[in-house]
Structures are given as C-alpha cells and as structure tokens.
Design a protein around this motif. Structure first.
Motif, PDB file in Angstrom:
ATOM      1  N   ARG A 390       0.814  -1.349   0.108  1.00  0.00           N
ATOM      2  CA  ARG A 390       0.057   0.048   0.053  1.00  0.00           C
ATOM      3  C   ARG A 390       0.874   1.180  -0.103  1.00  0.00           C
ATOM      4  O   ARG A 390       1.992   1.308   0.596  1.00  0.00           O
ATOM      5  CB  ARG A 390      -0.972  -0.109   1.237  1.00  0.00           C
ATOM      6  CG  ARG A 390      -2.098  -1.021   1.263  1.00  0.00           C
ATOM      7  CD  ARG A 390      -2.882  -1.175   2.537  1.00  0.00           C
ATOM      8  NE  ARG A 390      -2.028  -1.263   3.604  1.00  0.00           N
ATOM      9  CZ  ARG A 390      -1.740  -2.514   4.323  1.00  0.00           C
ATOM     10  NH1 ARG A 390      -2.116  -3.585   3.194  1.00  0.00           N
ATOM     11  NH2 ARG A 390      -0.722  -2.674   5.259  1.00  0.00           N
ATOM     12  N   ARG A 420      -3.312   5.450  -3.019  1.00  0.00           N
ATOM     13  CA  ARG A 420      -4.161   6.454  -2.625  1.00  0.00           C
ATOM     14  C   ARG A 420      -3.422   7.734  -2.521  1.00  0.00           C
ATOM     15  O   ARG A 420      -2.266   7.649  -2.128  1.00  0.00           O
ATOM     16  CB  ARG A 420      -5.134   6.041  -1.251  1.00  0.00           C
ATOM     17  CG  ARG A 420      -5.943   4.955  -1.408  1.00  0.00           C
ATOM     18  CD  ARG A 420      -6.994   4.966  -0.165  1.00  0.00           C
ATOM     19  NE  ARG A 420      -7.653   3.732  -0.274  1.00  0.00           N
ATOM     20  CZ  ARG A 420      -8.819   3.678   0.487  1.00  0.00           C
ATOM     21  NH1 ARG A 420      -8.931   4.401   1.651  1.00  0.00           N
ATOM     22  NH2 ARG A 420      -9.423   2.495   0.273  1.00  0.00           N
ATOM     23  N   PRO A 456      -5.163   8.647   5.039  1.00  0.00           N
ATOM     24  CA  PRO A 456      -5.687   7.519   4.827  1.00  0.00           C
ATOM     25  C   PRO A 456      -4.668   6.684   5.848  1.00  0.00           C
ATOM     26  O   PRO A 456      -4.091   5.553   5.245  1.00  0.00           O
ATOM     27  CB  PRO A 456      -5.474   7.264   3.600  1.00  0.00           C
ATOM     28  CG  PRO A 456      -4.015   8.120   3.218  1.00  0.00           C
ATOM     29  CD  PRO A 456      -4.275   9.545   4.128  1.00  0.00           C
ATOM     30  N   TRP A 459      -6.202   3.023   6.620  1.00  0.00           N
ATOM     31  CA  TRP A 459      -5.759   2.235   5.508  1.00  0.00           C
ATOM     32  C   TRP A 459      -4.491   1.840   5.300  1.00  0.00           C
ATOM     33  O   TRP A 459      -4.260   0.468   4.914  1.00  0.00           O
ATOM     34  CB  TRP A 459      -6.293   2.929   4.337  1.00  0.00           C
ATOM     35  CG  TRP A 459      -6.141   2.283   2.978  1.00  0.00           C
ATOM     36  CD1 TRP A 459      -6.829   1.300   2.311  1.00  0.00           C
ATOM     37  CD2 TRP A 459      -5.137   2.394   2.098  1.00  0.00           C
ATOM     38  NE1 TRP A 459      -6.253   0.622   1.240  1.00  0.00           N
ATOM     39  CE2 TRP A 459      -5.342   1.498   0.880  1.00  0.00           C
ATOM     40  CE3 TRP A 459      -3.965   3.216   1.924  1.00  0.00           C
ATOM     41  CZ2 TRP A 459      -4.508   1.506  -0.008  1.00  0.00           C
ATOM     42  CZ3 TRP A 459      -3.008   3.173   0.858  1.00  0.00           C
ATOM     43  CH2 TRP A 459      -3.378   2.569  -0.218  1.00  0.00           C
ATOM     44  N   HIS A 464      -7.721  -1.559   5.237  1.00  0.00           N
ATOM     45  CA  HIS A 464      -9.125  -1.143   4.988  1.00  0.00           C
ATOM     46  C   HIS A 464      -9.576   0.127   5.952  1.00  0.00           C
ATOM     47  O   HIS A 464      -8.563   0.309   6.601  1.00  0.00           O
ATOM     48  CB  HIS A 464     -10.013  -2.400   5.291  1.00  0.00           C
ATOM     49  CG  HIS A 464      -9.784  -2.831   6.637  1.00  0.00           C
ATOM     50  ND1 HIS A 464     -10.444  -2.385   7.966  1.00  0.00           N
ATOM     51  CD2 HIS A 464      -9.135  -4.162   7.081  1.00  0.00           C
ATOM     52  CE1 HIS A 464     -10.014  -3.025   8.841  1.00  0.00           C
ATOM     53  NE2 HIS A 464      -9.247  -4.050   8.400  1.00  0.00           N
ATOM     54  N   ASP A 465     -10.588   0.565   5.406  1.00  0.00           N
ATOM     55  CA  ASP A 465     -10.800   1.955   6.243  1.00  0.00           C
ATOM     56  C   ASP A 465     -11.490   1.831   7.437  1.00  0.00           C
ATOM     57  O   ASP A 465     -12.268   0.696   7.727  1.00  0.00           O
ATOM     58  CB  ASP A 465     -11.707   2.856   5.367  1.00  0.00           C
ATOM     59  CG  ASP A 465     -10.907   3.229   4.062  1.00  0.00           C
ATOM     60  OD1 ASP A 465      -9.972   3.652   3.992  1.00  0.00           O
ATOM     61  OD2 ASP A 465     -11.486   3.430   2.921  1.00  0.00           O
TER      62      ASP A 465
END
Length: 465
Positions: A390, A420, A456, A459, A464-465
């Motif tokens: 990520r 993101r 974020p 995340w 995951h949020d």
C-alpha cells in the motif's frame, strides 16, 4: 526475475541488431513484460538510445535472442560455406566446359564466352539493380539470408533476418553487405576457373581455332587485339595477326600459336572476369565499413518514442517548475523500505505550513517529502526494487496539478499494489480553492487513482478504512 547470465554482445552492430529484433517482436506479438528490463536500464543510466539498448539486451538475454543470434550466425557461416563450395564447383565446371578434353581444337571465342558470359551477365544485372532498382544484393544475397535462417534451426531467430535488413536500411548498407557477398562469391568462382584453366593448359595439349560463317577475318583480328590490350600491360601474350589468321584455317597447323592463345585466354579471364569482381568486392567492403561505423538507433520510430515515457519518466525530465522555498524539507529516513514493511507514506512538494511527518503507525514506512529530482529518483528505484503493498501519496491541493507532478504520482503508483492520494487540508484560517481542488480530483480520476481529503492512515496500517 533476473536475466540469464549470457554476456552482452560487444559488437555495436550486434547490439543494434538485437534492439531492432526486440522492436519487431513487440510489433508482431505485442508489448513484452519489461518491468525488470526498464529498471535495469534506468539503473545503468545514459542517453535515451543507451537506455533503449540496455532494455533490449536484457530482454534478449531473458528470451534467448542472444542464443538465437549465435545459432543464426552458425547458420550464416554454414550457408556461406555452401555457397563458396558451389562457387568453386561452378568455376571448375566453366573451365572444363570451355577447354574440353583436348581431343578437338578449342574455339577461342566460344571458350571465352563460356568462361565470362555468365559472370558478365550477372554483373550487368547487379549494376542495373544497383542504379535503377536499389537492389544490390541480387538473388545470391537473398539466398544466403534464406539459407542462414533455415540452417539456424531456431524458432526464436525468425525476426533476426528482417531486423538485420531494417538496421542496414538506415544507411542503405544492405546493398554493400549483400554486394560484398555477391562479388565475393563470383571472385571465388572466377579464381577457381582461372586455376582450373591454368592446370588444364599445363597438363594437356590444346589447339586453338576460330570459326565463323557470317563474320570476316578482320573482325576477329580487331576483336582479339582489342581484348588483349589490357592483359598485355600485365605481361600476357597476344597473338599477332599471322597467328590469328592461321588459327582461322582448320586445315593448317597452329603449333606456333598455341602458347600465344593460351596466354591471351588466361589474361582476358583475369582482367575481364576476376579483377572487376575483386575491385567491386573491395569497394563494397570499404563502403560497408564506413557506413557501419555511422549506424545509430533511429529514435524517431514510434516504438522508441513510446519507450521514452518508461525509460525517462516525465517527472525526471521536467523537474520542479515552482520556485524553491527558503528552507527545503529534508526527507525523513523513517522506516527502512527493505520489503519488510507493507505500507509507505510519502509527500510531494509540501511547504512549511504542513507539519511533517504525521504520526504514523510502526507498520508504515515514512519516505519523507520529495522536493528534488534526486530524491524522486532514489525513492522510485527503491520502490521498484521493493514494491510496497500500500502506498499513500500526500499532495498540497493549493498547487496546480502540473504534468510533472501527475507523472510522478503515476510513476509512484505503478510501484505499489494499491495507491491512494491524500489531498491535504489547508491549515487553520487558510481558504481552500474549490476550483483547484476540483482540478486535482479530475486529474487523479483520469489517472484512475483513489483520492481523499482525509488521512488514509488507517488504510495504510490495516488495508481497509
């Protein structure tokens, strides 16, 4: 994945050849999986032509093209040996057909036509092709290329012959290389004919005559003496007028003219058969060597222009167009990006109003703030070697989403499994330009990246949020 340990070719022509073969292969079969090749090429550095060449050689090693080139060269040598053998046999056959077994007198002009006729006709065809059709290779050159591919017996070599011709077409070198092969083969054939001719004249007793029904004696006298001018300069004998006349009378003996006719025949074959091929072969060789040294990669080809974006990303070429702030942020070392961490947070051109770094979980590696080209390059190379699962990219939406920044975001996003973009909120008391924020959102949507104005961090830590 690493490439097999095959050494790269040291020959500049071979490197260009393999680069062109990779290009043709991608044109026919589609883009290759070149992520590692691009990384290796960028690591070696250099101009765009060098980067494209490094990439192609890495792919050639991985996909066996260097081994296929070795097989193709073996096939080319075998094809060359076969054609040389044919040329030797052809020359010997021409000499045997011209002189016969010695039982019957030799018609000197019939023998001359047998020795030189085919050679001169093919030479005329080569000249016509050279000046009018642009094809100096002829059938023999194309036959050699076809035999080389067949004898290579390697399916991977299918693009090598077209690639070689494509490289040579850049400087129109194909005519010189194939012309060198054609004249070289005829040089072998005429050398074989001349040696066989000398051997037969040395071991057999031949008589020489000329015969005609419609031509006069004066025609043969002038033709014989005209053809003998150049050989006489090299010391070859030329029959005098009485010897020529006596050779036209079958009832009279021609003992006194045998050696003169033999010397004349050998000299004519040497001067008009062998020497022109030798001079043309040397000329083609010199033009080939000169043009070969000037070969370069044609960067105007569409395939190579597309590679520029992968080998020289716009984020590196464009640099930073904004004015430098009074105090640059030193990127924090943070956690080591050694592949043990599954998430990375990085900022792009953030000013002092945004405190950095934020408080991040231990599982998240802080890559600091990217403010110059060298920092970008180091991070891109590190993320390329150890891609995170990520990646969060923090941007200041008060800046315009220029092409260089968007290109850098796209490059970073390709180094991670999921990416993101964090559009930072302005500090207290500062207004947010809704139009510029909308520009950012549209630009990021066009890149296919998720974006948000909220941090974020959850995340990044959990996925995951």
């Amino acid at each position: 994945m690493s490439a097999p340990p095959n050494p790269s070719p040291n020959n500049a022509l071979d490197r260009l050849w393999l680069t062109e073969a990779v290009r043709l292969r991608e044109e026919h079969a589609g883009p290759l999986d070149d992520a590692e090749a691009n990384r290796q090429a960028r690591a070696q550095g250099g101009e765009l032509a060098q980067l494209i060449e490094h990439r192609a050689l890495w792919l050639a090693r991985r996909d066996g093209l260097i081994e296929a080139l070795r097989h193709w060269r073996q096939g080319a040598r075998l094809a060359g040996f076969a054609l040389v053998l044919i040329a030797l046999l052809t020359g010997t056959g021409l000499a045997l057909a011209a002189l016969g077994d010695g039982v019957r007198p030799v018609n000197v002009f019939w023998a001359l036509g047998s020795l030189l006729g085919l050679n001169l006709l093919t030479l005329l065809g080569w000249l016509l092709g050279f000046f009018f059709a642009g094809d100096a290779g002829g059938a023999l050159g194309r036959l050699w290329l076809w035999l080389s591919e067949k004898l290579a017996r390697d399916a991977r070599a299918v693009q090598l012959a077209p690639a070689l011709l494509a490289v040579l077409e850049q400087r129109r070198l194909g005519r010189w290389l194939l012309g060198l092969g054609v004249h070289g083969l005829w040089l072998v054939a005429m050398s074989s004919a001349l040696l066989t001719l000398l051997a037969l004249l040395a071991t057999r007793r031949y008589g020489f005559v000329w015969e005609t029904t419609i031509l006069g004696e004066s025609t043969f006298i002038s033709l014989t003496q005209s053809l003998g001018v150049l050989p006489s300069l090299l010391g070859f004998s030329v029959p005098d007028i009485e010897q020529i006349r006596s050779s036209g009378d079958l009832a009279n003996g021609v003992e006194s003219a045998r050696q003169s006719w033999a010397g004349w025949l050998v000299g004519v074959v040497l001067v008009y058969g062998l020497l022109p091929r030798l001079l043309l072969a040397l000329f083609c060789y010199l033009r080939w060597q000169r043009g070969r040294a000037q070969l370069r990669l044609d960067l105007q080809l569409p395939a190579y222009r597309l590679l520029r974006e992968r080998l020289q990303p716009p984020s590196e070429r464009l640099g930073i167009s904004d004015a430098a702030p009074e105090r640059l942020h030193a990127p924090s070392a943070g956690a080591q990006l050694d592949g043990s961490e599954g998430a990375v947070l990085v900022g792009i051109e953030l000013d002092q109003s945004h405190p950095w770094p934020p408080k991040v979980p231990k599982a998240v590696a802080d890559a600091g703030v990217l403010d110059d080209r060298e920092q970008r390059r180091r991070l891109l190379e590190q993320l390329t070697r150890f891609p995170p699962q990520r990646l969060a990219i923090a941007c200041d939406p008060r800046r315009s989403p220029d092409r260089g920044t968007l290109a850098l975001i796209g490059e970073l996003s390709r180094c991670a499994t999921a990416t993101r973009v964090w559009l930072l909120q302005p500090t207290a008391g500062e207004p947010l330009d809704s139009y510029r924020l909308q520009d950012w959102k549209q630009a990021l949507d066009s890149l296919g990246l998720l974006h948000s104005t909220s941090a974020p961090l959850t995340w990044l830590e959990t996925g995951h949020d």
